[in-house]
Design an enzyme around this catalytic site. Structure first.
Site, PDB file in Angstrom:
ATOM      1  N   ASN A   8       0.722  -1.149   0.076  1.00 10.50           N
ATOM      2  CA  ASN A   8       0.002   0.045   0.044  1.00 10.50           C
ATOM      3  C   ASN A   8       0.682   1.105   0.134  1.00 10.50           C
ATOM      4  O   ASN A   8       0.236   2.420   0.146  1.00 10.50           O
ATOM      5  CB  ASN A   8      -0.849  -0.015   1.178  1.00 10.50           C
ATOM      6  CG  ASN A   8      -1.578  -1.186   1.027  1.00 10.50           C
ATOM      7  OD1 ASN A   8      -2.309  -1.757   0.304  1.00 10.50           O
ATOM      8  ND2 ASN A   8      -2.036  -2.063   2.362  1.00 10.50           N
ATOM      9  N   HIS A  46     -13.930  -1.456   6.923  1.00  9.17           N
ATOM     10  CA  HIS A  46     -12.770  -2.167   7.425  1.00  9.17           C
ATOM     11  C   HIS A  46     -13.015  -2.652   8.806  1.00  9.17           C
ATOM     12  O   HIS A  46     -13.600  -2.193   9.710  1.00  9.17           O
ATOM     13  CB  HIS A  46     -11.624  -1.384   7.423  1.00  9.17           C
ATOM     14  CG  HIS A  46     -10.178  -1.795   7.661  1.00  9.17           C
ATOM     15  ND1 HIS A  46      -9.767  -1.754   8.872  1.00  9.17           N
ATOM     16  CD2 HIS A  46      -9.334  -2.320   6.938  1.00  9.17           C
ATOM     17  CE1 HIS A  46      -8.645  -2.188   8.893  1.00  9.17           C
ATOM     18  NE2 HIS A  46      -8.422  -2.599   7.559  1.00  9.17           N
ATOM     19  N   GLU A  61     -15.414   3.754   3.998  1.00  7.61           N
ATOM     20  CA  GLU A  61     -14.282   4.016   3.525  1.00  7.61           C
ATOM     21  C   GLU A  61     -14.388   4.903   2.194  1.00  7.61           C
ATOM     22  O   GLU A  61     -15.453   4.940   1.677  1.00  7.61           O
ATOM     23  CB  GLU A  61     -13.569   2.737   3.053  1.00  7.61           C
ATOM     24  CG  GLU A  61     -13.464   1.716   4.125  1.00  7.61           C
ATOM     25  CD  GLU A  61     -12.578   0.429   3.735  1.00  7.61           C
ATOM     26  OE1 GLU A  61     -11.920   0.432   2.761  1.00  7.61           O
ATOM     27  OE2 GLU A  61     -13.037  -0.387   4.498  1.00  7.61           O
ATOM     28  N   SER A 104     -10.658  -0.735   0.579  1.00  5.23           N
ATOM     29  CA  SER A 104      -9.478  -1.390   0.650  1.00  5.23           C
ATOM     30  C   SER A 104      -9.294  -2.571  -0.239  1.00  5.23           C
ATOM     31  O   SER A 104      -8.380  -3.007  -0.647  1.00  5.23           O
ATOM     32  CB  SER A 104      -9.076  -1.483   2.116  1.00  5.23           C
ATOM     33  OG  SER A 104      -9.907  -2.371   2.645  1.00  5.23           O
ATOM     34  N   ASP A 150     -13.213   6.945   6.131  1.00  8.93           N
ATOM     35  CA  ASP A 150     -12.005   6.309   6.417  1.00  8.93           C
ATOM     36  C   ASP A 150     -11.156   6.446   5.159  1.00  8.93           C
ATOM     37  O   ASP A 150     -11.569   5.605   4.238  1.00  8.93           O
ATOM     38  CB  ASP A 150     -11.927   4.994   6.921  1.00  8.93           C
ATOM     39  CG  ASP A 150     -10.800   4.068   6.990  1.00  8.93           C
ATOM     40  OD1 ASP A 150      -9.793   4.367   6.499  1.00  8.93           O
ATOM     41  OD2 ASP A 150     -10.613   3.080   7.738  1.00  8.93           O
ATOM     42  N   HIS A 188      -6.751   4.754   1.656  1.00  7.84           N
ATOM     43  CA  HIS A 188      -6.466   4.562   0.482  1.00  7.84           C
ATOM     44  C   HIS A 188      -6.838   5.746  -0.465  1.00  7.84           C
ATOM     45  O   HIS A 188      -6.641   5.376  -1.562  1.00  7.84           O
ATOM     46  CB  HIS A 188      -7.051   2.911  -0.184  1.00  7.84           C
ATOM     47  CG  HIS A 188      -6.779   2.007   0.738  1.00  7.84           C
ATOM     48  ND1 HIS A 188      -5.614   1.473   0.647  1.00  7.84           N
ATOM     49  CD2 HIS A 188      -7.452   1.394   1.782  1.00  7.84           C
ATOM     50  CE1 HIS A 188      -5.572   0.315   1.425  1.00  7.84           C
ATOM     51  NE2 HIS A 188      -6.645   0.392   2.280  1.00  7.84           N
ATOM     52  N   LYS A 201      -0.027   4.079   4.536  1.00  9.96           N
ATOM     53  CA  LYS A 201      -0.026   3.713   3.095  1.00  9.96           C
ATOM     54  C   LYS A 201       0.871   4.541   2.214  1.00  9.96           C
ATOM     55  O   LYS A 201       1.996   4.675   2.175  1.00  9.96           O
ATOM     56  CB  LYS A 201      -1.372   3.293   3.074  1.00  9.96           C
ATOM     57  CG  LYS A 201      -1.749   1.909   3.910  1.00  9.96           C
ATOM     58  CD  LYS A 201      -3.267   1.721   4.072  1.00  9.96           C
ATOM     59  CE  LYS A 201      -3.344   0.651   4.731  1.00  9.96           C
ATOM     60  NZ  LYS A 201      -4.744   0.113   5.061  1.00  9.96           N
TER      61      LYS A 201
END
Ligand SMILES: *Cc1c(COP(=O)(O)O)cnc(C)c1O
Length: 389
Positions: free
Chosen positions: A52, A138, A182, A186, A211, A214, A244
């Site tokens: 990541n 997540h 998210e 992810s 979140d 990414h 990440k």
């Protein structure tokens, strides 16, 4: 002690055998990493397409230099919680940079993204409150939700209409409400419908929490998924990780100043856990400086992912994460080891990380991947026996 039928070792061995039988056993494999996706495992040189570290910043000279300087000046560890003596001067600069990038008044750094979610959710929601979260959220978001003791419901993945249905059914009886998702998923690489969720949050008097583990560094010119969706000012709680694209370690929340100040009194994973090593904080700060410059660096991971999806006629990548769903865990493991034989590290992702029946290969693309390596990967993937996938 321990030799009877119920010994700890026998209990664990039985669990392991059951996991093994369903191809769901996991283990740790020693792997070292270098620049440009380089990875070494079992003495073999491989190219990793499962990190990541989207911008390659864990290997960037300026980032390593900043970490080395902080190590030399402040030592290896931080000595205590940030509330005690662990709040060394580097934190202020890092938090100011995060708030600037995310467009909020303030930011707070945690020990990791997992610890951030574990601390944030119970700081703002408890018994009598309502949490609605995307069903693919997540594990760390789930941990925060459970710790909060709020009433929780899960809406169908990326389905704002289903979120509305749950709000209509449950919002009335609750004091406060958090809608959680998210920004970039992810394990699927797709993006949340943040504009629609922000509208719902307004309409139903809820706080939207993203979140963006990414998204930071790769979407929205590097500022993340809320900026990409044009809703940065409408996401009350912008959480993410420094582990990440930032290439270091830690987690964060960006929000209004009083909300951030409340964390020092209420977020148990901040209060009762030791501060990050100074070198990690310094590395994050140096990396954010590179991310803030935006430009070609932050555009590269998505461009590389799209080179891959175009070559394989897959749906166009929405992020640097590209899943190839094969369904059965044993087939996912077999495909992963075939790629490893061909020189590529691509981990098989299996339940419970993803729903049953959706085991997959998860490819991630980074700014420092050589295009020639991506093209060789395409050839190797074409050669996999994924019929029926
Ligand atoms: C990786 C990840 C986390 C955890 O962050 P860490 O810093 O690795 O603990 C949280 N949420 C999502 C969506 C993630 O992918």
């Amino acid at each position: 002690m321990g030799d009877g039928k119920h010994s700890l070792a026998q209990f664990a061995a039985g669990k392991l055998a059951a996991l093994e039988a369903s191809s769901l056993r996991r283990g740790l494999t020693v792997t070292s990493r270098g620049p440009a996706g380089a990875a070494t495992r079992g003495g073999r040189a491989l190219v990793s397409f499962c990190c990541n570290d989207y911008l390659g910043l864990s290997q960037h000279p300026a980032v390593k230099q900043a970490a080395a300087a902080a190590l030399a000046q402040y030592g290896a560890g931080s000595g205590a919680s940030r509330l005690v003596t662990g709040n060394h001067p580097l934190y202020e600069a890092l938090e100011a940079a995060l708030a600037r990038i995310k467009g909020t008044e303030a930011a707070c750094v945690f020990g990791s993204g997992y610890l951030a979610n574990l601390g944030i959710v119970p700081a703002f929601a408890g018994a009598g409150d309502l949490i609605l979260a995307d069903e693919l959220s997540h594990a760390s978001m789930h941990a925060g939700i459970v710790a909060s003791r709020a009433e929780a419901h899960f809406f169908a993945h990326n389905d704002a209409a289903d979120c509305r249905r749950l709000l209509e059914a449950h919002r009335g009886g609750a004091r406060h409400c958090i809608v959680m998702t998210e920004g970039v998923f992810s394990m699927d690489g797709d993006r949340a419908p943040l504009a629609a969720l922000a509208d719902l949050a307004d309409e139903f008097d809820a706080w939207l929490m993203t979140d963006d583990a990414h998204g930071l560094g790769v979407l929205g010119g590097g500022r993340g998924s809320a900026a990409e969706a044009g809703v940065a000012g409408r996401v009350a709680l912008q959480m993410g990780t420094l582990s990440k694209a930032v290439g270091s370690y830690g987690g964060y929340l960006c929000a209004a100043r009083p909300a951030i100040e409340l964390l020092a009194s209420r977020a148990r994973s901040l209060v009762y856990s030791t501060a990050l090593p100074p070198a990690s904080v310094a590395a994050s700060y140096a990396a954010l400086d590179l991310i803030e410059q935006g430009g070609a660096l932050v555009a590269a991971p998505l461009a590389r992912a799209r080179r891959f999806t175009a070559a394989l006629n897959l749906p166009e990548a929405e992020s640097p994460i590209v899943p190839l769903i094969v369904g059965d865990p044993a087939r996912a493991l077999a495909a992963s080891s075939a790629l490893e034989q061909a020189g590529f590290l691509v981990t098989a992702i299996r339940p419970p990380t993803v729903p049953a029946g959706t085991a997959r290969l998860r490819f991630t693309f980074a700014a420092d991947h050589a295009e020639a390596d991506i093209d060789r990967l395409v050839t190797a993937v074409r050669g996999l026996d994924l019929a029926g996938a």
